[in-house]
Design a protein around this motif. Structure first.
Motif, PDB file in Angstrom:
ATOM      1  N   GLY A   1     -50.110-142.351  20.529  1.00  0.00           N
ATOM      2  CA  GLY A   1     -50.065-142.479  21.986  1.00  0.00           C
ATOM      3  C   GLY A   1     -50.801-141.339  22.667  1.00  0.00           C
ATOM      4  O   GLY A   1     -51.570-141.548  23.617  1.00  0.00           O
TER       5      GLY A   1
ATOM      6  N   GLU B   1     -54.596-141.754  22.156  1.00  0.00           N
ATOM      7  CA  GLU B   1     -55.151-142.792  23.023  1.00  0.00           C
ATOM      8  C   GLU B   1     -55.170-142.364  24.479  1.00  0.00           C
ATOM      9  O   GLU B   1     -56.058-142.757  25.246  1.00  0.00           O
ATOM     10  CB  GLU B   1     -54.345-144.093  22.877  1.00  0.00           C
ATOM     11  CG  GLU B   1     -54.722-144.871  21.637  1.00  0.00           C
ATOM     12  CD  GLU B   1     -53.742-145.994  21.364  1.00  0.00           C
ATOM     13  OE1 GLU B   1     -53.423-146.746  22.311  1.00  0.00           O
ATOM     14  OE2 GLU B   1     -53.282-146.104  20.219  1.00  0.00           O
TER      15      GLU B   1
ATOM     16  N   ALA C   1     -45.178-142.973  24.898  1.00  0.00           N
ATOM     17  CA  ALA C   1     -46.593-143.148  24.550  1.00  0.00           C
ATOM     18  C   ALA C   1     -47.256-144.083  25.561  1.00  0.00           C
ATOM     19  O   ALA C   1     -48.380-143.840  26.021  1.00  0.00           O
ATOM     20  CB  ALA C   1     -46.719-143.699  23.125  1.00  0.00           C
ATOM     21  N   GLU C   2     -46.551-145.166  25.927  1.00  0.00           N
ATOM     22  CA  GLU C   2     -47.069-146.139  26.880  1.00  0.00           C
ATOM     23  C   GLU C   2     -47.277-145.486  28.264  1.00  0.00           C
ATOM     24  O   GLU C   2     -48.299-145.684  28.922  1.00  0.00           O
ATOM     25  CB  GLU C   2     -46.080-147.315  26.958  1.00  0.00           C
ATOM     26  CG  GLU C   2     -46.519-148.478  27.819  1.00  0.00           C
ATOM     27  CD  GLU C   2     -47.901-149.008  27.461  1.00  0.00           C
ATOM     28  OE1 GLU C   2     -48.254-148.978  26.276  1.00  0.00           O
ATOM     29  OE2 GLU C   2     -48.623-149.418  28.389  1.00  0.00           O
TER      30      GLU C   2
ATOM     31  N   ARG D   1     -50.332-143.203  28.073  1.00  0.00           N
ATOM     32  CA  ARG D   1     -51.555-144.006  28.069  1.00  0.00           C
ATOM     33  C   ARG D   1     -51.885-144.481  29.479  1.00  0.00           C
ATOM     34  O   ARG D   1     -53.010-144.383  29.944  1.00  0.00           O
ATOM     35  CB  ARG D   1     -51.365-145.236  27.172  1.00  0.00           C
ATOM     36  CG  ARG D   1     -51.971-145.088  25.802  1.00  0.00           C
ATOM     37  CD  ARG D   1     -51.849-146.409  25.053  1.00  0.00           C
ATOM     38  NE  ARG D   1     -51.338-146.152  23.723  1.00  0.00           N
ATOM     39  CZ  ARG D   1     -50.146-146.503  23.271  1.00  0.00           C
ATOM     40  NH1 ARG D   1     -49.296-147.158  24.042  1.00  0.00           N
ATOM     41  NH2 ARG D   1     -49.794-146.215  22.050  1.00  0.00           N
TER      42      ARG D   1
END
Ligand SMILES: *Cc1c(COP(=O)(O)O)cnc(C)c1O
Length: 403
Positions: free
Chosen positions: A318, A321, A394-395, A398
């Motif tokens: 994560g 990215e 992580a989302e 991002r």
């Protein structure tokens, strides 16, 4: 603020250690509803059978009154057996093992026992936050040796780690150096010192006749090809090394505060002299439970490591990215990142803004440095959290940063 108009309340030794960043960041996490990846504690408890062992000890009246000063015999025996089984290091449970109120007390008691005012203590920077304060309370002078970011590409894969500069370490030793304070696996960088590095540290300690305190609380959290090697197992080291361990990180019971020291009778007796006037004893019933935990089969430790490795990979992916430069940790449950690819350079400002920006809390590594500028662009995330929490974090990262 002054108590009588002339003198500050907090003494000079502790004046520089105001309040920790963790309080500020945890408050921010609450007020913004952010995911707190700041402080390093698991969000699930350790093995049920070990929790039950603590309940049983408490019900059976074991440890409810002052346990023996050195720790209950069952635990000292289990610690000695663990060191023997894992590393082939033999310690006499009666004379060479001391139970402490977590690794924190072990660190403080060791420094208070072994350091004379004016002695220099070399520690690897960035350092665990209690080191600087404990060295100060002991009247020592801390001499930081900075772990430097290092990058190399092998077979098309980039490996990043914070690396010990052995020449820098050598140059830091003076006639006033009393001891080296080593930490491997290393918090906050995730560096695991290699056999070669530890061998050089050992050579230097023997050559300059230095004592060594080694904080190995993450001994069971090493990943990939990394291997934890206790410094006490190197030639000439057993007689000069105080090794510190703890149940908190290994068994996911950080509130129990059961830690320990192993070393020669002389070293352990010295540490105990200080320890007996700090807490005297602590964590009675938990000591019995940790004795059982240390005797868990190797499968427990393997599963624990595999679980943490999977968590590391979720968060690291994560962060990568999202655009952070990730220092893939070989150990511990922390990931250190470099925020410069995001166009940022001040970790403090970044971490203060991160909860609003992304709904995630992290810690600026600069708080672990004396050379603040050396730590400025680095930010630490803890991954000892439930997988769904890490996936969510992580989302969020991002979404906030990856474009
Ligand atoms: C968490 C931690 C400690 C403190 O351990 P306790 O047993 O909770 O006192 C000591 N050293 C390092 C490097 C740590 O991360």
């Amino acid at each position: 603020m002054t108590s009588n108009g002339r003198r500050p309340l907090l003494n000079r030794r502790l004046a520089e250690f105001g309040t920790t960043i963790f309080a500020e960041m945890s408050a921010l996490a609450l007020s913004t509803g952010s995911i707190n990846l700041g402080q390093g504690f698991p969000d699930t408890d350790g093995p049920e059978e070990i929790r039950e062992a603590a309940v049983r000890a408490l019900r059976d009246g074991r440890g409810n009154q002052y346990p023996p000063g050195p720790g209950v015999p069952e635990l000292r025996t289990a610690i000695a057996a663990h060191q023997k089984h894992r590393y082939g290091l033999a310690y006499d449970p009666d004379r060479e093992v001391l139970v402490t109120a977590g690794a924190t007390e072990a660190i403080a008691a060791s420094l208070l026992a072994l350091v004379e005012p004016g002695d220099e203590v070399i520690a690897l920077e960035p350092y665990y936050d209690s080191y600087a304060a404990s060295i100060a309370m002991a009247g020592g002078t801390r001499i930081p040796v900075t772990l430097r970011p290092h990058e190399e590409t092998r077979d098309g894969v980039t490996h990043r780690r914070f690396r010990l500069d052995l020449d820098e370490l050598r140059d830091a030793v003076t006639d006033n150096t009393r001891l080296l304070l080593v930490n491997t696996p290393h918090n906050p960088t995730g560096t695991v010192l290699t056999r070669e590095e530890l061998g050089e540290i050992a050579k230097l300690a023997v050559e300059r006749d230095l004592l060594v305190i080694t904080d190995e609380v993450y001994e069971h959290l090493v990943f990939d090809e990394a291997e934890h090697l206790p410094l006490a197992s190197f030639p000439g080291m057993r007689e000069r090394t105080v090794t510190i361990g703890s149940a908190g990180k290994t068994f996911s019971f950080t509130g129990w505060k059961v830690g320990w020291v192993t070393g020669t009778p002389d070293l352990v007796t010295a540490v105990r002299s200080a320890k007996q006037f700090l807490t005297y004893v602590a964590s009675g019933p938990f000591q019995y439970a940790v004795a059982e935990a240390l005797a868990l089969p190797d499968t427990y430790f393997a599963a624990f490591r595999a679980d943490m490795l999977a968590k590391r990979d979720v968060l690291a992916a994560g962060l990568t990215e999202a655009g952070f430069k990730v220092f893939q940790p070989a150990g511990t449950y922390f990931i250190t990142t470099d925020i410069r690819p995001l166009g940022e350079s001040d970790g403090f400002a970044f971490c203060r803004a991160l909860p609003e920006r992304a709904g995630v809390v992290a810690i600026p590594n600069a708080v672990f440095y004396d050379h603040r500028e050396a730590g400025a662009p680095f930010v630490r995330f803890a991954f000892c959290k439930r997988t769904e929490v890490l996936v969510d974090a992580a989302e969020r990262l991002r979404k906030a940063f990856a474009h």
